[in-house]
Design an enzyme around this catalytic site. Structure first.
Site, short mmCIF file in Angstrom:
data_model
loop_
_atom_site.label_atom_id
_atom_site.label_comp_id
_atom_site.label_asym_id
_atom_site.label_seq_id
_atom_site.Cartn_x
_atom_site.Cartn_y
_atom_site.Cartn_z
N CYS A 13 42.50 8.60 -6.23
CA CYS A 13 41.81 9.19 -5.08
C CYS A 13 40.32 9.28 -5.39
O CYS A 13 39.90 9.19 -6.54
CB CYS A 13 42.33 10.59 -4.78
SG CYS A 13 44.08 10.71 -4.42
N ASP A 14 39.52 9.51 -4.36
CA ASP A 14 38.08 9.73 -4.54
C ASP A 14 37.62 10.79 -3.56
O ASP A 14 37.92 10.71 -2.36
CB ASP A 14 37.31 8.42 -4.33
CG ASP A 14 37.59 7.43 -5.44
OD1 ASP A 14 37.00 7.57 -6.51
OD2 ASP A 14 38.43 6.53 -5.23
#
Length: 348
Positions: A13-14
């Site tokens: 994820c970011d």
């Protein structure tokens, strides 16, 4: 065997934020891509405020039961279909939180406790400011711990990092077990699937103080599992999102954040064993079984109490439209039950 199973279940994820000093209109803009299993539907839910809980009332989180607060605030959440918590969300006071899986060199947190997604939801339901959310998450972490399976199709265990923001500022909170470090965000902040706080933390847990005293220890160097970090490529993606935001310093808008969340890097979509990008697509490799399953941008203007949330309601932001939700309770019915998510997946 330990490393092979961990790499096979690796998500990416970011989460990022641009504060008022670097946005075009002086607002705070938060953004996140949630990367999960390909068939792990993520729906959007609104939970209204409630202030009549009894003194001894409890709540069942994903795995454990804990005391309920006497009052909870209205929250808009992006939730994987199987858990009580949330990958990201915002509350009625403009507090916004996203979490990231981070991989420590300690024993995997398999004992059932609060998972990171539970802490995201609890922080949002109980706080009026980002600073208050930080204190709430820390208190819950130290009281109940973190742990339990966070995978949908296969077991997956990890510690958590959190990006917590409101109209006034933002904080990065990184954890290992019940220990933690905290770092304020100066203008641009980004977290991914690797520890990022070195020696620039401003506060740490009592347990870390006991072990390291008053010295400014390097938290990321002490805690990181270098093998898992290599396959997650979290440090590379964090640098990429920071660089993309920095290129538009002073001119960052929600639309610019859409572009960052749709980014495939300079080489475009890769189909090999590694090569994770901010907009993540699953492939045949053992470290690329997941993809971006939901994307959210939250626009917090200082001159307006209205909160604007831009959400795909679908996987793959590069093929999705960011849909505006103006005011948390105005969530469209089409995004509530996940059917829109599945329809997009079938036609993508």
């Amino acid at each position: 065997k330990k490393y092979c199973s961990s790499v096979t279940m690796m998500f990416s994820c970011d989460t990022m934020v641009a504060l008022s000093s670097v946005t075009e209109d002086g607002s705070v803009i938060f953004a996140k891509n949630s990367d999960r299993d390909v068939n792990e539907m993520q729906y959007v839910a609104y939970y209204p405020p409630k202030d009549d809980y009894s003194e001894r009332e409890t709540l069942k989180a994903t795995y454990i039961t804990i005391p309920q607060a006497r009052k909870t605030f209205g929250v808009l959440l992006s939730q994987p279909q199987w858990c009580w918590g949330a990958e990201m969300g915002v509350n009625e006071h403009g507090v916004v939180i996203g979490n990231e899986a981070v991989f420590s060199n300690t024993q995997e947190p398999k004992k059932e406790a609060l998972i990171g997604m539970d802490l995201v939801r609890l922080g949002l339901e109980r706080s009026q400011t980002a600073e208050e959310a930080v204190e709430i998450i820390i208190a819950l972490l130290e009281t109940h711990g973190q742990g339990g399976n966070c995978g949908f199709e296969h077991p997956f265990h990890y510690d958590n990092a959190f990006l917590i923001a409101d109209r006034q500022g933002a904080f990065i909170l990184e954890t290992v077990g019940v220990d933690w470090v905290l770092q304020p965000v100066s203008d641009i902040g980004s977290i991914s699937n690797a520890y990022s706080i070195g020696t620039k933390w401003t506060r740490c847990s009592a347990g870390l103080k006991i072990n390291y005293g008053d010295q400014k220890f390097d938290f990321a160097a002490i805690c990181s599992d270098k093998f898992k970090n290599f396959f997650s490529q979290g440090s590379l993606r964090r640098c990429r999102s920071s660089d993309l935001m920095s290129k538009h310093r002073g001119k960052i808008t929600p639309a610019k954040m859409f572009e960052v969340l749709r980014d495939h890097g300079d080489s475009g979509i890769t189909r090999g064993m590694t090569g994770q990008t901010i907009c993540m697509h699953a492939s045949w490799g053992p470290a690329k079984h997941s993809q971006t399953t939901q994307s959210m941008v939250v626009h917090l203007r200082k001159d307006s109490p209205t909160i604007t949330v831009w959400i795909t309601g679908t996987a793959a932001p590069c093929t999705s439209i960011f849909k505006p939700i103006i005011g948390l309770s105005s969530l469209p019915e089409t995004l509530r039950d996940g059917s829109f998510w599945w329809k997009h997946g079938a036609t993508r």
